[in-house]
Enzyme design. Structure first.
Site, PDB file in Angstrom:
ATOM      1  N   TYR A 223      80.496 -74.025 -68.452  1.00  0.00           N
ATOM      2  CA  TYR A 223      79.886 -72.750 -68.088  1.00  0.00           C
ATOM      3  C   TYR A 223      78.641 -73.073 -67.267  1.00  0.00           C
ATOM      4  O   TYR A 223      77.723 -73.737 -67.755  1.00  0.00           O
ATOM      5  CB  TYR A 223      79.512 -71.941 -69.332  1.00  0.00           C
ATOM      6  CG  TYR A 223      80.689 -71.314 -70.032  1.00  0.00           C
ATOM      7  CD1 TYR A 223      81.061 -69.993 -69.767  1.00  0.00           C
ATOM      8  CD2 TYR A 223      81.440 -72.033 -70.959  1.00  0.00           C
ATOM      9  CE1 TYR A 223      82.152 -69.411 -70.407  1.00  0.00           C
ATOM     10  CE2 TYR A 223      82.534 -71.462 -71.600  1.00  0.00           C
ATOM     11  CZ  TYR A 223      82.874 -70.151 -71.324  1.00  0.00           C
ATOM     12  OH  TYR A 223      83.948 -69.585 -71.952  1.00  0.00           O
ATOM     13  N   HIS A 405      84.977 -57.707 -76.510  1.00  0.00           N
ATOM     14  CA  HIS A 405      84.295 -58.992 -76.716  1.00  0.00           C
ATOM     15  C   HIS A 405      84.257 -59.366 -78.198  1.00  0.00           C
ATOM     16  O   HIS A 405      83.839 -58.577 -79.052  1.00  0.00           O
ATOM     17  CB  HIS A 405      82.859 -58.915 -76.187  1.00  0.00           C
ATOM     18  CG  HIS A 405      82.074 -60.176 -76.382  1.00  0.00           C
ATOM     19  ND1 HIS A 405      82.270 -61.302 -75.614  1.00  0.00           N
ATOM     20  CD2 HIS A 405      81.107 -60.501 -77.281  1.00  0.00           C
ATOM     21  CE1 HIS A 405      81.444 -62.256 -76.014  1.00  0.00           C
ATOM     22  NE2 HIS A 405      80.739 -61.796 -77.024  1.00  0.00           N
ATOM     23  N   MET A 480      81.355 -61.575 -83.368  1.00  0.00           N
ATOM     24  CA  MET A 480      80.973 -60.275 -82.834  1.00  0.00           C
ATOM     25  C   MET A 480      82.203 -59.383 -82.778  1.00  0.00           C
ATOM     26  O   MET A 480      83.328 -59.872 -82.802  1.00  0.00           O
ATOM     27  CB  MET A 480      80.391 -60.410 -81.426  1.00  0.00           C
ATOM     28  CG  MET A 480      79.085 -61.164 -81.334  1.00  0.00           C
ATOM     29  SD  MET A 480      78.463 -61.174 -79.627  1.00  0.00           S
ATOM     30  CE  MET A 480      76.835 -61.912 -79.897  1.00  0.00           C
TER      31      MET A 480
END
Length: 610
Positions: A223, A405, A480
């Site tokens: 990333y 998400h 999450m």
């Protein structure tokens, strides 16, 4: 009357007879000239080297997907298909293979040991096989739903595509086992929404946010974070569209990209460019989390509705943006440079409405937890009627896009709209969700939310590979459950989420103490993570936690963009009572269901080996 199954030898004979009797011969003319320009609007590389390329189009009228598979360097064959999570076992496949003398195309499936079998119901239909200057092009189609138990049901959301490359000829289809093949997977949204593209304003301008000719690290996953600054005096504008910029040759390495706006509370941010997990990355970049744009492999340009745009620049808006690029480099390719990024289209002629992004789901809190070794544990977050009543205007809002998400244990995510006590419609849903493939997806049609409506977001998790409790939180090892909905007109409501009431969770820990020999500390100085870590995860404690989350009162976070809650009583709120619930959509099976195989297709590909 029950009939005994055939022996192995009889089965082999039956297989040969089936091939002989049901053989459908299609000799595709191999042309040296290139075919007409591809009509397929969507295209992705399947493998990291780009030797397999998939294009596709969708007919919603016929409920059929049309595929074009380009094999640039054909060896002895190729297999392509779909499976639940990208595994090659128990996969729905189409196979092109050669026996050395002839080449065949057929609908197949793999069993739990990776053995390939001819599907009794042939639902992949070959339309054309053609040699081009680029390689062998296979054009075929398949219905969304074949009602064949061996076939994958193509639905909205993420699809895990699988592939394999055959290096040597095989005397028969069932001689193929995926364990000996070069294989891989690619994630994509196959069923793109069929919506019209809005016209762009005449005064549109563009801004390219790209990584600065970096050297892609020779590791599987990277990333890369890159910070840019808007020009001095950049006034408020509306983003009306954005599209990817992928460096030529890196199409198979650039997996997804996001642009985040930094928090306005800081005057400046360091101009960092490097791996996001680098120890050199400034901590302040953790405050660059407001999503402006997100793209993933297979996605095309993203358009805002004609009446709305996403505001950036001007008073109360940070001048700093963070680009994050995910590189997927499983072959550890070295020496590849990249300048990929996202091109924003924006206008100074502000549209009628500011678009907004609202968070639905669960508060990032350790009180929401998933026990270890769970195959499908569900957690649910609520945006309650009380919150929408006080926070929305009488005209409500219109949701036009969604980004789901979770972290690594997430497997399914769904948000449902509830009105008048009953489920009204699904806002967004992904039954094959992957945390490694997240993009902003346009809805097939906008969903209107009014005062008094409820939005329920549920996430399903799998922790079968974990021995410790998984807590809610920000870390990648924590979890999450979020749906970032994109809507207009902009309201003050930025976050509408919930969590179980902490007092009821303490009652759960007290109950665990009453029924278990191992004591969980319920003293005031013990933190919730410490308490969860001391719970013995037997079946009783698991089911009681599941039940707690299903009936206990909740604490609602009905927050403005300032992180201050709207005025009201938000603790110890009862769970919404939902009756009735939406019925599962009925399946539409093709008329040919239940008929025998139409057989293998013989394909002329110019010999057994290239």
């Amino acid at each position: 009357m029950q009939v005994a199954g055939p022996s192995m030898r009889e089965a082999a004979s039956m297989y040969g007879t089936a091939v002989a009797v049901f053989l459908v011969i299609l000799v595709a003319a191999l042309q040296s000239s290139a075919p007409p320009k591809s009509p397929f609007p969507y295209r992705i590389p399947l493998d990291p080297e780009g030797s397999l390329e998939l294009s596709w189009d969708i007919s919603y009228v016929n409920e059929t997907v049309y595929f074009q598979l380009l094999v640039r360097e054909l060896k002895a064959g190729v297999l392509f298909g779909m499976s639940d999570r990208g595994e090659l076992e128990n996969a729905d496949l189409v196979v092109l293979w050669t026996s050395g003398d002839s080449a065949y195309f057929g609908d197949a499936w793999s069993d739990q040991w990776g053995q390939i079998h001819l599907d009794f119901q042939q639902d992949y239909q070959l339309l054309k096989a053609q040699r081009t200057a680029e390689g062998l092009s296979l054009l075929f189609k398949r219905p969304f739903d074949t009602c064949d138990p061996k076939d994958y049901l193509i639905e909205d959301g993420t699809v895990h595509l699988v592939y394999g490359i055959l290096e040597e000829p095989f005397r028969a289809l069932e001689a193929i086992n995926i364990s000996g093949l070069q294989t891989g997977l690619q994630r994509v949204q196959l069923l793109k929404p069929n919506i019209s593209v809005p016209a762009l304003p005449a005064d549109k301008r563009t801004m390219e946010i790209r990584v600065p000719d970096i050297l892609i690290p020779n590791q599987e996953t990277t990333y890369w974070c890159h910070v840019v600054e808007l020009p001095d005096g950049f006034t408020k504008h509306h983003i009306v569209m954005y599209e990817p910029i992928v460096t030529e040759g890196n199409e198979a390495l650039v997996h997804h990209m996001e642009v985040f706006q930094c928090a306005a509370q800081f005057e400046t941010f360091p101009r960092f460019s490097g791996p996001c997990d680098s120890k050199m990355k400034p901590q302040r970049l953790n405050y660059c989390r407001h999503v402006l744009a997100a793209w993933a492999l297979g996605a095309k340009a993203f358009y805002y509705p004609e009446e709305a745009g996403l505001a950036f620049g001007g008073a109360g808006s940070s001048r700093f943006l963070r680009l994050e690029v995910h590189y997927h480099n499983p072959l550890m390719i070295q020496g590849r440079r990249d300048s990929s990024g996202i091109r924003l289209y924006y206008t100074a002629m502000l549209r009628r409405f500011d678009a907004g992004i609202m968070e639905l789901g669960l508060v990032y809190s350790p009180v929401m937890a998933i026990p270890p070794r769970e195959s499908n544990f569900v957690l649910t977050g609520y945006c309650t009627d009380k919150c929408t009543q006080v926070a929305l205007s009488p005209s409500g809002i219109h949701i036009f896009a969604s980004q789901l998400h979770t972290h690594l244990a997430g497997r399914q995510v769904v948000t449902v709209l509830v009105r008048g006590g009953g489920e009204r419609e699904v806002v967004s849903k992904d039954d094959h969700y992957s945390p490694h493939f997240q993009e902003i997806r346009m809805l097939k049609k906008p969903v209107s939310v009014h005062q008094g409506d409820v939005l329920i977001t549920s996430c399903t998790y799998n922790t079968e590979d974990r021995n410790l409790i998984t807590l809610g939180g920000f870390a990648i090892t924590e979890e999450m459950c979020v749906n970032y909905i994109h809507y207009y007109p902009l309201t003050q409501l930025e976050l509408c989420k919930s969590t179980v009431d902490p007092g009821f969770l303490q009652k759960y820990f007290h109950l665990v103490n009453r029924f278990n020999d191992e004591e969980v500390c319920t003293c005031p100085q013990a933190s919730v993570p410490e308490q969860f870590e001391s719970v013995p995860w037997n079946s009783f404690n698991r089911e009681m936690l599941r039940a707690l989350y299903g009936f206990a009162p909740i604490s609602v976070h009905c927050n403005k963009s300032s992180a201050v809650r709207f005025q009201g009583e938000w603790n110890l709120q009862p769970l919404p009572e939902i009756v009735p619930k939406l019925e599962k959509p009925s399946r539409h099976c093709p008329a040919s269901q239940g008929q025998g195989p139409s057989g293998l297709t013989v394909v002329s590909i110019g010999g057994g080996r290239d």
